[in-house]
Design a protein around this motif. Structure first.
Motif, PDB file in Angstrom:
ATOM      1  N   ASP A 180       5.214 -65.926 113.004  1.00  0.00           N
ATOM      2  CA  ASP A 180       6.478 -65.445 113.613  1.00  0.00           C
ATOM      3  C   ASP A 180       6.395 -64.885 115.060  1.00  0.00           C
ATOM      4  OD1 ASP A 180       9.311 -64.849 113.479  1.00  0.00           O
ATOM      5  OD2 ASP A 180       8.940 -62.759 112.979  1.00  0.00           O
ATOM      6  N   GLU A 181       5.818 -65.959 115.908  1.00  0.00           N
ATOM      7  CA  GLU A 181       5.494 -65.779 117.311  1.00  0.00           C
ATOM      8  C   GLU A 181       5.929 -67.085 117.899  1.00  0.00           C
ATOM      9  OE1 GLU A 181       4.010 -63.283 119.217  1.00  0.00           O
ATOM     10  OE2 GLU A 181       3.958 -61.988 117.230  1.00  0.00           O
ATOM     11  N   PRO A 182       7.236 -66.727 118.492  1.00  0.00           N
ATOM     12  CA  PRO A 182       7.864 -68.003 118.884  1.00  0.00           C
ATOM     13  C   PRO A 182       7.495 -68.202 120.574  1.00  0.00           C
ATOM     14  CG  PRO A 182       9.411 -66.204 118.862  1.00  0.00           C
ATOM     15  CD  PRO A 182       8.208 -65.934 118.284  1.00  0.00           C
ATOM     16  N   ILE A 183       6.741 -67.367 121.103  1.00  0.00           N
ATOM     17  CA  ILE A 183       6.634 -67.608 122.671  1.00  0.00           C
ATOM     18  C   ILE A 183       6.039 -68.812 123.113  1.00  0.00           C
ATOM     19  CG2 ILE A 183       4.319 -66.467 122.702  1.00  0.00           C
ATOM     20  CD1 ILE A 183       6.989 -65.755 125.132  1.00  0.00           C
ATOM     21  N   VAL A 184       5.168 -69.256 122.442  1.00  0.00           N
ATOM     22  CA  VAL A 184       4.549 -70.713 122.876  1.00  0.00           C
ATOM     23  C   VAL A 184       5.799 -71.902 122.614  1.00  0.00           C
ATOM     24  CG1 VAL A 184       2.824 -72.548 122.386  1.00  0.00           C
ATOM     25  CG2 VAL A 184       2.165 -70.137 122.302  1.00  0.00           C
ATOM     26  N   VAL A 185       6.447 -71.731 121.469  1.00  0.00           N
ATOM     27  CA  VAL A 185       7.454 -72.705 121.458  1.00  0.00           C
ATOM     28  C   VAL A 185       8.557 -72.652 122.649  1.00  0.00           C
ATOM     29  CG1 VAL A 185       9.374 -73.542 119.929  1.00  0.00           C
ATOM     30  CG2 VAL A 185       7.069 -73.191 118.905  1.00  0.00           C
ATOM     31  N   GLU A 186       9.002 -71.275 122.743  1.00  0.00           N
ATOM     32  CA  GLU A 186       9.960 -71.101 123.629  1.00  0.00           C
ATOM     33  C   GLU A 186       9.715 -71.477 125.177  1.00  0.00           C
ATOM     34  OE1 GLU A 186      10.391 -66.841 123.178  1.00  0.00           O
ATOM     35  OE2 GLU A 186      11.681 -67.094 121.547  1.00  0.00           O
ATOM     36  N   THR A 187       8.239 -71.265 125.435  1.00  0.00           N
ATOM     37  CA  THR A 187       7.635 -71.480 126.938  1.00  0.00           C
ATOM     38  C   THR A 187       7.311 -73.267 127.204  1.00  0.00           C
ATOM     39  OG1 THR A 187       5.615 -70.895 126.394  1.00  0.00           O
ATOM     40  CG2 THR A 187       7.231 -69.406 127.668  1.00  0.00           C
ATOM     41  N   VAL A 188       6.441 -73.648 126.191  1.00  0.00           N
ATOM     42  CA  VAL A 188       5.915 -75.080 126.108  1.00  0.00           C
ATOM     43  C   VAL A 188       7.114 -75.948 125.650  1.00  0.00           C
ATOM     44  CG1 VAL A 188       4.584 -76.657 125.029  1.00  0.00           C
ATOM     45  CG2 VAL A 188       3.667 -74.278 125.715  1.00  0.00           C
ATOM     46  N   GLY A 189       8.164 -75.448 124.949  1.00  0.00           N
ATOM     47  CA  GLY A 189       9.029 -76.438 124.394  1.00  0.00           C
ATOM     48  C   GLY A 189      10.083 -76.528 125.765  1.00  0.00           C
ATOM     49  N   GLN A 190      10.396 -75.650 126.654  1.00  0.00           N
ATOM     50  CA  GLN A 190      11.050 -75.930 127.855  1.00  0.00           C
ATOM     51  C   GLN A 190      10.269 -76.768 128.710  1.00  0.00           C
ATOM     52  OE1 GLN A 190      12.512 -72.238 129.175  1.00  0.00           O
ATOM     53  NE2 GLN A 190      14.137 -71.833 127.524  1.00  0.00           N
ATOM     54  N   ALA A 191       9.317 -76.623 128.983  1.00  0.00           N
ATOM     55  CA  ALA A 191       8.436 -77.264 129.722  1.00  0.00           C
ATOM     56  C   ALA A 191       8.437 -78.797 129.204  1.00  0.00           C
ATOM     57  CB  ALA A 191       6.941 -76.905 130.026  1.00  0.00           C
ATOM     58  N   HIS A 192       8.208 -79.319 127.941  1.00  0.00           N
ATOM     59  CA  HIS A 192       8.198 -80.399 127.380  1.00  0.00           C
ATOM     60  C   HIS A 192       9.490 -80.927 127.604  1.00  0.00           C
ATOM     61  CE1 HIS A 192       7.486 -83.898 124.787  1.00  0.00           C
ATOM     62  NE2 HIS A 192       8.528 -83.637 124.316  1.00  0.00           N
ATOM     63  N   GLY A 193      10.539 -80.135 127.381  1.00  0.00           N
ATOM     64  CA  GLY A 193      11.892 -80.709 127.728  1.00  0.00           C
ATOM     65  C   GLY A 193      12.040 -81.515 129.102  1.00  0.00           C
ATOM     66  N   PHE A 194      11.768 -80.575 130.148  1.00  0.00           N
ATOM     67  CA  PHE A 194      11.622 -81.156 131.562  1.00  0.00           C
ATOM     68  C   PHE A 194      10.913 -82.182 131.833  1.00  0.00           C
ATOM     69  CE2 PHE A 194      10.343 -80.778 135.724  1.00  0.00           C
ATOM     70  CZ  PHE A 194      11.445 -81.018 136.540  1.00  0.00           C
ATOM     71  N   LEU A 195       9.757 -81.867 131.183  1.00  0.00           N
ATOM     72  CA  LEU A 195       8.687 -83.305 131.411  1.00  0.00           C
ATOM     73  C   LEU A 195       9.145 -84.338 130.708  1.00  0.00           C
ATOM     74  CD1 LEU A 195       5.339 -81.162 131.151  1.00  0.00           C
ATOM     75  CD2 LEU A 195       6.097 -82.255 133.319  1.00  0.00           C
ATOM     76  N   TYR A 196       9.729 -84.503 129.593  1.00  0.00           N
ATOM     77  CA  TYR A 196      10.299 -85.584 129.245  1.00  0.00           C
ATOM     78  C   TYR A 196      11.373 -86.327 129.984  1.00  0.00           C
ATOM     79  CZ  TYR A 196      11.950 -88.870 125.318  1.00  0.00           C
ATOM     80  OH  TYR A 196      12.448 -89.959 124.878  1.00  0.00           O
ATOM     81  N   MET A 197      12.098 -85.425 130.486  1.00  0.00           N
ATOM     82  CA  MET A 197      13.017 -86.067 131.492  1.00  0.00           C
ATOM     83  C   MET A 197      12.346 -87.005 132.459  1.00  0.00           C
ATOM     84  SD  MET A 197      16.425 -83.579 131.489  1.00  0.00           S
ATOM     85  CE  MET A 197      15.283 -81.886 131.684  1.00  0.00           C
ATOM     86  N   LEU A 198      11.461 -86.347 133.115  1.00  0.00           N
ATOM     87  CA  LEU A 198      10.535 -87.093 134.069  1.00  0.00           C
ATOM     88  C   LEU A 198       9.955 -88.252 133.649  1.00  0.00           C
ATOM     89  CD1 LEU A 198       8.890 -84.198 135.804  1.00  0.00           C
ATOM     90  CD2 LEU A 198      10.892 -85.446 136.634  1.00  0.00           C
ATOM     91  N   TYR A 199       9.527 -88.347 132.283  1.00  0.00           N
ATOM     92  CA  TYR A 199       8.991 -89.415 131.559  1.00  0.00           C
ATOM     93  C   TYR A 199      10.195 -90.499 131.467  1.00  0.00           C
ATOM     94  CZ  TYR A 199       7.080 -91.933 127.640  1.00  0.00           C
ATOM     95  OH  TYR A 199       6.477 -93.105 126.842  1.00  0.00           O
ATOM     96  N   LEU A 200      11.397 -90.041 131.135  1.00  0.00           N
ATOM     97  CA  LEU A 200      12.296 -91.062 131.070  1.00  0.00           C
ATOM     98  C   LEU A 200      12.697 -91.886 132.166  1.00  0.00           C
ATOM     99  CD1 LEU A 200      14.798 -89.111 128.887  1.00  0.00           C
ATOM    100  CD2 LEU A 200      13.157 -90.829 127.944  1.00  0.00           C
ATOM    101  N   VAL A 201      12.623 -91.123 133.359  1.00  0.00           N
ATOM    102  CA  VAL A 201      12.767 -91.554 134.596  1.00  0.00           C
ATOM    103  C   VAL A 201      11.862 -92.673 134.881  1.00  0.00           C
ATOM    104  CG1 VAL A 201      13.082 -91.059 137.210  1.00  0.00           C
ATOM    105  CG2 VAL A 201      14.449 -89.758 135.431  1.00  0.00           C
ATOM    106  N   ALA A 202      10.713 -92.271 134.956  1.00  0.00           N
ATOM    107  CA  ALA A 202       9.367 -93.010 135.232  1.00  0.00           C
ATOM    108  C   ALA A 202       9.344 -94.373 134.457  1.00  0.00           C
ATOM    109  CB  ALA A 202       8.065 -92.188 134.835  1.00  0.00           C
TER     110      ALA A 202
END
Length: 109
Positions: free
Chosen positions: A34-56
């Protein structure tokens, strides 16, 4: 073309590592402890980075004239843990083989 391939390779590795962190560390912490901090932070980073991956991926696919199906499959590789590493290796091998300069032919004399 080489710059587009390099951009793709770098972002594919980054997205792959962040996704593994999210799945291997974040998800067990969230659902097991029940510690969502990693999902909350890394999940957002992954979402942003995945958009860059799509563009690349789109940029590279247009430069090497991939069919739409191949482009979409490579784009989806960023959503499955470890698959982005395999796809990056395959894409790099394929693109470099397609765009290798032929060896000069000896002149008959």
């Amino acid at each position: 073309m080489r710059a587009a391939l390099t951009r793709y390779r770098v972002i594919a590795w980054i997205v792959g590592v962040v996704l593994i962190l999210l799945v291997v560390i974040g998800m067990p912490l969230k659902y097991g402890f029940d510690e969502p901090i990693v999902v909350e932070t890394v999940g957002q980073a992954h979402g942003f980075l995945y958009m860059l991956y799509l563009v690349a991926t789109f940029d590279l696919s247009r430069r090497v004239d991939w069919p739409l199906k191949r482009m979409i499959l490579v784009m989806l590789a960023g959503t499955v843990p470890f698959l982005s590493f395999w796809a990056e290796r395959r894409v790099s091998t394929l693109v470099l083989a397609q765009h290798a300069e032929p060896a000069p032919q000896p002149v008959a004399g």
